[in-house]
Scaffold this active site. Structure first.
Site, PDB file in Angstrom:
ATOM      1  N   LYS A 163      38.446  39.549  37.202  1.00  0.00           N
ATOM      2  CA  LYS A 163      38.076  39.716  35.794  1.00  0.00           C
ATOM      3  C   LYS A 163      36.637  39.220  35.583  1.00  0.00           C
ATOM      4  O   LYS A 163      36.071  38.552  36.435  1.00  0.00           O
ATOM      5  CB  LYS A 163      39.047  38.950  34.899  1.00  0.00           C
ATOM      6  CG  LYS A 163      40.497  39.380  35.099  1.00  0.00           C
ATOM      7  CD  LYS A 163      40.688  40.865  34.794  1.00  0.00           C
ATOM      8  CE  LYS A 163      42.134  41.320  34.855  1.00  0.00           C
ATOM      9  NZ  LYS A 163      42.732  41.283  36.205  1.00  0.00           N
TER      10      LYS A 163
HETATM   11  C1  LIG Z   1      44.872  45.179  31.155  1.00  0.00           C
HETATM   12  C2  LIG Z   1      45.492  43.977  31.782  1.00  0.00           C
HETATM   13  N1  LIG Z   1      46.393  43.264  31.086  1.00  0.00           N
HETATM   14  C3  LIG Z   1      46.979  42.181  31.590  1.00  0.00           C
HETATM   15  C4  LIG Z   1      46.688  41.732  32.862  1.00  0.00           C
HETATM   16  C5  LIG Z   1      47.436  40.580  33.422  1.00  0.00           C
HETATM   17  O1  LIG Z   1      46.672  39.481  33.699  1.00  0.00           O
HETATM   18  P1  LIG Z   1      47.090  38.433  34.848  1.00  0.00           P
HETATM   19  O2  LIG Z   1      46.795  39.064  36.166  1.00  0.00           O
HETATM   20  O3  LIG Z   1      46.215  37.253  34.555  1.00  0.00           O
HETATM   21  O4  LIG Z   1      48.520  38.128  34.665  1.00  0.00           O
HETATM   22  C6  LIG Z   1      45.742  42.414  33.625  1.00  0.00           C
HETATM   23  C7  LIG Z   1      45.376  41.918  34.964  1.00  0.00           C
HETATM   24  O5  LIG Z   1      45.103  42.558  35.893  1.00  0.00           O
HETATM   25  C8  LIG Z   1      45.138  43.579  33.080  1.00  0.00           C
HETATM   26  O6  LIG Z   1      44.246  44.302  33.781  1.00  0.00           O
END
Ligand SMILES: Cc1ncc(COP(=O)(O)O)c(C=O)c1O
Length: 408
Positions: A192
């Protein structure tokens, strides 16, 4: 064509230096790995949240342990449960749809448009009497058309949860993503715009929602000076144990200050690359509503047909752009590539949420074909990650590869 040397993505990781190292070692030295108490009270999560409030321009910010957790807690706080439908775009991430299922509700797919974000016209068509929540996802770095989405949500009196996991630091006319809807969530996972390896953030301007998500992320109660306390009845909940650790807070509190520079670097590279690619016959780019507010981590190229996209991706990969994707092949970002969604896999043997009587009217299909306009764009579009540390030579060599790959 000579093979080029192209870096991996992981935007925030390239910017980790002594500052993150010192913050993490301070936590270790103090023996304060838990945010609410410890031997030396490190307090980095507090610092991250305080900075986040001023950075995003919101009243409340809560660090959590992942974006997935943030989504689940936020949906719960917004009242999502059996009998509810939640609208998500066809281009998404599995965690967003998973959080709906975790709350025993039913996902409803919405087409995206040339911006590769939720199409406001289709959103309005997908609203039913059971629609509880709209989840615009600012996909691949580019903010959604929030003015149009909020207008529709307000007209129908439906709550909005912005998934900003892929667009941290993005904005629309100077207003940060995450502050348009009722709640905004972010992910701090390694790939990210800023990172602490794992981690997440929930932001809101609504006091009641803040106490609800607080309760939900902890033990179902609130805390005063780090000690559990009983909240108002509306915020007594079942906590999910999704607190952020001080180690994550240490990294996040440093990375958030670097986020504007990281975004600026990706956006500048992206603009230069797009400029060098302009005027190529048969090549279009995704629509960007506010070029200043784009957070920059990807370029999406739209070609005339599937055959051209397949052949171009194959060549680009062979010549060194190892992390390009035809979007249809971009794994769990595509609704019909998610086996648990297509097959309506239940959360438990009880068959929930699909078999719950409250959800009996919400019978949807998630197989390829459910969103034909999006399906067409998936097949003929290419996603290129823009690393946050590109040199002008790397940008030029990527452009040379792309131009060569697009030749008939
Ligand atoms: C659009 C979106 N929402 C939610 C998430 C979930 O985040 P995490 O990987 O921190 O659980 C991601 C992660 O890749 C994502 O790309």
């Amino acid at each position: 064509m000579k093979k080029i040397d192209w870096p991996y993505e992981f935007p925030g990781a390239y910017w980790i230096n002594k500052k993150e190292e010192e913050a993490v070692s301070d936590v270790i030295k103090k023996g304060s790995l838990f945010r609410y108490y410890g031997l030396g009270k490190a307090k980095y999560v507090d610092r991250y949240e305080a900075y986040a409030k001023s950075f995003y321009g919101c009243k409340y910010a809560l660090g959590v342990n992942s974006g997935t957790g943030a989504l689940s807690i936020a949906m719960n706080a917004l009242g999502v449960g059996p009998g509810c439908e939640v609208i998500v775009p066809a281009f998404l991430w599995v965690a967003t749809v998973g959080a709906i299922i975790q709350n025993n509700a039913i996902p409803v797919l919405c087409e995206f448009d040339e911006s590769f974000n939720m199409c406001p016209d289709d959103l309005e068509r997908k609203i039913t009497a059971r629609t509880k929540l709209i989840v615009p996802i600012h996909m691949a770095g580019n903010p959604c058309d929030m003015a149009a989405i909020m207008k529709i949500a307000k007209r129908h009196k439906i709550a909005v949860l912005e998934d900003c996991a892929q667009c941290n630091g993005g904005s629309i006319k100077g207003k940060k993503v995450g502050t348009f809807g009722d709640i905004g969530i972010f992910s701090l996972q390694l790939n990210k715009n800023m990172t602490s390896g794992e981690g997440g953030l929930i932001i809101t301007n609504n006091e009641k929602l803040y106490y609800k998500v607080f309760s939900g992320h902890d033990m179902g109660l609130i805390r005063i000076n780090g000690r559990l306390a009983k909240p108002e009845p509306y915020a007594i909940a079942w906590g999910q144990g999704r607190r952020m650790t001080e180690l994550c807070g240490a990294v996040a509190s440093v990375q958030i200050k670097k986020l504007p520079k990281i975004v600026k670097s990706m956006l500048a590279s992206k603009k230069r690359i797009k400029k060098m690619l302009s005027g190529i016959k048969g090549l279009a780019f995704r629509k960007i509503h506010d070029p200043q507010g784009d957070s920059g981590p990807f370029i999406i190229m739209i070609l005339e047909n599937e055959k051209k996209a397949l052949s171009a991706v194959e060549k680009m990969k062979a010549w060194g752009l190892h992390n390009v994707f035809r979007i249809a092949d971009y794994g769990l970002h595509i609704y019909y590539n998610i086996p648990s969604l297509v097959n309506k896999v239940p959360l438990s043997e009880a068959g929930n949420p699909w078999c719950l009587s409250e959800n009996s009217k919400s019978n949807y299909n998630y197989e390829k074909g459910a969103c034909p306009k999006s399906d067409d764009l998936f097949l003929r579009s290419i996603l290129l990650p823009i690393p946050s540390i590109l040199t002008p030579e790397q940008e030029k060599s990527a452009v040379a590869v792309i131009k060569e790959a697009l030749k008939d």
